[in-house]
Scaffold this motif. Structure first.
Motif, PDB file in Angstrom:
ATOM      1  N   GLY A  35      -7.250   8.693   4.155  1.00 28.77           N
ATOM      2  CA  GLY A  35      -7.847   8.218   5.390  1.00 28.77           C
ATOM      3  C   GLY A  35      -6.909   8.538   6.541  1.00 28.77           C
ATOM      4  N   GLY A  36      -7.084   7.851   7.666  1.00 30.91           N
ATOM      5  CA  GLY A  36      -6.225   8.094   8.812  1.00 30.91           C
ATOM      6  C   GLY A  36      -4.765   7.837   8.508  1.00 30.91           C
ATOM      7  N   VAL A  37      -4.479   6.769   7.749  1.00 27.77           N
ATOM      8  CA  VAL A  37      -3.098   6.434   7.404  1.00 27.77           C
ATOM      9  C   VAL A  37      -2.520   7.479   6.450  1.00 27.77           C
ATOM     10  N   GLY A  38      -3.249   7.794   5.400  1.00 25.21           N
ATOM     11  CA  GLY A  38      -2.757   8.744   4.412  1.00 25.21           C
ATOM     12  C   GLY A  38      -2.524  10.134   4.979  1.00 25.21           C
ATOM     13  N   LEU A  39      -3.438  10.601   5.819  1.00 22.46           N
ATOM     14  CA  LEU A  39      -3.266  11.934   6.395  1.00 22.46           C
ATOM     15  C   LEU A  39      -2.118  11.972   7.410  1.00 22.46           C
ATOM     16  N   ALA A  40      -1.891  10.854   8.103  1.00 24.67           N
ATOM     17  CA  ALA A  40      -0.720  10.786   8.984  1.00 24.67           C
ATOM     18  C   ALA A  40       0.566  10.838   8.154  1.00 24.67           C
ATOM     19  N   ALA A  41       0.564  10.163   7.006  1.00 20.93           N
ATOM     20  CA  ALA A  41       1.710  10.226   6.100  1.00 20.93           C
ATOM     21  C   ALA A  41       1.914  11.643   5.588  1.00 20.93           C
ATOM     22  N   LEU A  42       0.827  12.306   5.277  1.00 22.78           N
ATOM     23  CA  LEU A  42       0.910  13.688   4.791  1.00 22.78           C
ATOM     24  C   LEU A  42       1.525  14.602   5.859  1.00 22.78           C
ATOM     25  N   LEU A  43       1.087  14.445   7.108  1.00 20.23           N
ATOM     26  CA  LEU A  43       1.654  15.249   8.195  1.00 20.23           C
ATOM     27  C   LEU A  43       3.157  15.009   8.317  1.00 20.23           C
ATOM     28  N   ALA A  44       3.567  13.742   8.181  1.00 24.18           N
ATOM     29  CA  ALA A  44       4.987  13.412   8.272  1.00 24.18           C
ATOM     30  C   ALA A  44       5.767  14.037   7.121  1.00 24.18           C
ATOM     31  N   LEU A  95       3.287   7.755  -1.949  1.00 18.79           N
ATOM     32  CA  LEU A  95       2.811   6.809  -0.943  1.00 18.79           C
ATOM     33  C   LEU A  95       1.395   6.379  -1.257  1.00 18.79           C
ATOM     34  N   GLU A  96       1.188   5.079  -1.299  1.00 23.22           N
ATOM     35  CA  GLU A  96      -0.149   4.510  -1.536  1.00 23.22           C
ATOM     36  C   GLU A  96      -0.648   3.936  -0.222  1.00 23.22           C
ATOM     37  N   THR A  97      -1.814   4.427   0.238  1.00 23.04           N
ATOM     38  CA  THR A  97      -2.344   4.005   1.536  1.00 23.04           C
ATOM     39  C   THR A  97      -3.745   3.412   1.433  1.00 23.04           C
ATOM     40  N   VAL A  98      -4.178   3.104   0.218  1.00 22.17           N
ATOM     41  CA  VAL A  98      -5.555   2.671  -0.008  1.00 22.17           C
ATOM     42  C   VAL A  98      -5.719   1.164   0.133  1.00 22.17           C
ATOM     43  N   GLY A  99      -4.686   0.412  -0.277  1.00 21.07           N
ATOM     44  CA  GLY A  99      -4.827  -1.043  -0.309  1.00 21.07           C
ATOM     45  C   GLY A  99      -5.430  -1.502  -1.619  1.00 21.07           C
ATOM     46  N   SER A 100      -5.077  -0.824  -2.702  1.00 17.13           N
ATOM     47  CA  SER A 100      -5.598  -1.126  -4.036  1.00 17.13           C
ATOM     48  C   SER A 100      -4.443  -1.220  -5.010  1.00 17.13           C
ATOM     49  N   GLU A 101      -4.392  -2.311  -5.756  1.00 22.84           N
ATOM     50  CA  GLU A 101      -3.326  -2.447  -6.740  1.00 22.84           C
ATOM     51  C   GLU A 101      -3.461  -1.423  -7.863  1.00 22.84           C
ATOM     52  N   VAL A 102      -4.685  -0.979  -8.125  1.00 22.97           N
ATOM     53  CA  VAL A 102      -4.909   0.057  -9.136  1.00 22.97           C
ATOM     54  C   VAL A 102      -4.299   1.380  -8.681  1.00 22.97           C
ATOM     55  N   VAL A 103      -4.565   1.735  -7.433  1.00 21.10           N
ATOM     56  CA  VAL A 103      -4.026   2.988  -6.896  1.00 21.10           C
ATOM     57  C   VAL A 103      -2.508   2.899  -6.758  1.00 21.10           C
ATOM     58  N   LEU A 104      -1.995   1.724  -6.393  1.00 22.25           N
ATOM     59  CA  LEU A 104      -0.546   1.553  -6.299  1.00 22.25           C
ATOM     60  C   LEU A 104       0.110   1.759  -7.658  1.00 22.25           C
ATOM     61  N   ALA A 105      -0.503   1.253  -8.712  1.00 26.92           N
ATOM     62  CA  ALA A 105       0.029   1.460 -10.059  1.00 26.92           C
ATOM     63  C   ALA A 105       0.014   2.947 -10.422  1.00 26.92           C
ATOM     64  N   GLN A 106      -1.022   3.665  -9.987  1.00 22.77           N
ATOM     65  CA  GLN A 106      -1.089   5.101 -10.240  1.00 22.77           C
ATOM     66  C   GLN A 106      -0.001   5.844  -9.469  1.00 22.77           C
ATOM     67  N   VAL A 118       6.125   3.908  -2.195  1.00 19.58           N
ATOM     68  CA  VAL A 118       5.939   3.087  -1.002  1.00 19.58           C
ATOM     69  C   VAL A 118       4.465   2.723  -0.880  1.00 19.58           C
ATOM     70  N   SER A 119       4.193   1.436  -0.689  1.00 18.42           N
ATOM     71  CA  SER A 119       2.826   0.969  -0.483  1.00 18.42           C
ATOM     72  C   SER A 119       2.638   0.579   0.976  1.00 18.42           C
ATOM     73  N   ALA A 120       1.710   1.265   1.647  1.00 21.64           N
ATOM     74  CA  ALA A 120       1.384   0.956   3.037  1.00 21.64           C
ATOM     75  C   ALA A 120      -0.016   0.376   3.166  1.00 21.64           C
ATOM     76  N   GLY A 121      -0.720   0.228   2.037  1.00 20.94           N
ATOM     77  CA  GLY A 121      -2.069  -0.327   2.052  1.00 20.94           C
ATOM     78  C   GLY A 121      -2.041  -1.828   1.843  1.00 20.94           C
ATOM     79  N   LEU A 122      -2.964  -2.522   2.477  1.00 23.26           N
ATOM     80  CA  LEU A 122      -3.044  -3.977   2.342  1.00 23.26           C
ATOM     81  C   LEU A 122      -4.085  -4.344   1.291  1.00 23.26           C
ATOM     82  N   ALA A 123      -3.614  -4.738   0.120  1.00 16.02           N
ATOM     83  CA  ALA A 123      -4.511  -5.152  -0.962  1.00 16.02           C
ATOM     84  C   ALA A 123      -4.980  -6.588  -0.721  1.00 16.02           C
ATOM     85  N   HIS A 124      -6.032  -6.977  -1.410  1.00 14.82           N
ATOM     86  CA  HIS A 124      -6.520  -8.354  -1.342  1.00 14.82           C
ATOM     87  C   HIS A 124      -5.418  -9.289  -1.842  1.00 14.82           C
ATOM     88  N   PRO A 125      -5.204 -10.429  -1.184  1.00 14.31           N
ATOM     89  CA  PRO A 125      -4.084 -11.304  -1.573  1.00 14.31           C
ATOM     90  C   PRO A 125      -4.142 -11.825  -2.998  1.00 14.31           C
TER      91      PRO A 125
END
Length: 203
Positions: A35-44, A95-106, A118-125
């Protein structure tokens, strides 16, 4: 274009340039979620000279855009082993930018020995992350959270704008749609479908 330097660029680029600064320069980087966050991370990541940049998403158009923006490999979401293979056994920085604990584990699983996740996504509490405690110690890995890219806006927005002006952080490439106020519902539909990257409302 200046409007693009708000949340997503600060969060994505900052996750690489600030939160993961100790992992730079990284030979291999994987970005989970384009998404916008992930693609900005990719550019960086591209701006820092990573040799291998793996883009991971489920939307084919996002994967194509990532390759156009400098990713060297595109991988469908969930194919963790393909990320490890593309980086020769695991990336230096994931870098995980989805906000999913499943994707963060991957993302953690895709990180190699001595690497950083690094996790930059906000998962459900209520969501919990489960990883191998042994791998954290035996492989000396690092797992970090990044809130708004560890940014101080007064410091980092001018810094990122200067990188844009120098041509090394082309965030204008992320602007996919310009909207009028009466098109706002169409904009939300594009977000829901994954079609949009960054949209700007022009008043």
């Amino acid at each position: 274009i200046a409007a693009l330097f708000g949340c997503a660029v600060l969060t994505g680029a900052g996750a690489v340039l600030n939160t993961a600064a100790d992992a730079l320069p990284a030979k291999s980087v994987a970005v989970f979620g384009l998404g916008g966050v992930g693609l900005a991370a990719l550019l960086a990541a591209v701006s820092q000279g990573a040799e291998t940049v793996v883009a991971v998403d489920r939307v084919p158009e996002k994967l194509e855009l990532a390759l156009d923006l400098g990713a060297t490999v595109a991988v469908n979401a969930g194919e963790v082993e393909a990320v490890r293979e593309a980086s020769g056994g695991g990336v230096d920085l994931a870098l995980e930018t989805v906000g999913s604990e499943v994707v963060l584990a991957q993302a953690y699983e895709a990180t190699g020995r001595g690497g950083m996740t690094v996790s930059a996504g906000l998962a459900h509490p209520d969501r919990k992350l489960s990883i191998s405690a042994l791998s954290l110690v035996a492989e000396e890995r690092t797992l970090k959270g990044s809130y708004l890219g560890s940014c101080i806006p007064s410091r980092d927005i001018p810094r990122f704008i200067e990188m844009y002006r120098q041509g090394v952080l082309p965030v204008d490439r992320l602007l996919s749609h310009r909207l009028t106020p009466d098109e706002i519902n169409e904009g939300f539909d594009r977000l829901a479908s994954g079609e949009a990257v960054r949209q700007v409302v022009i008043y």
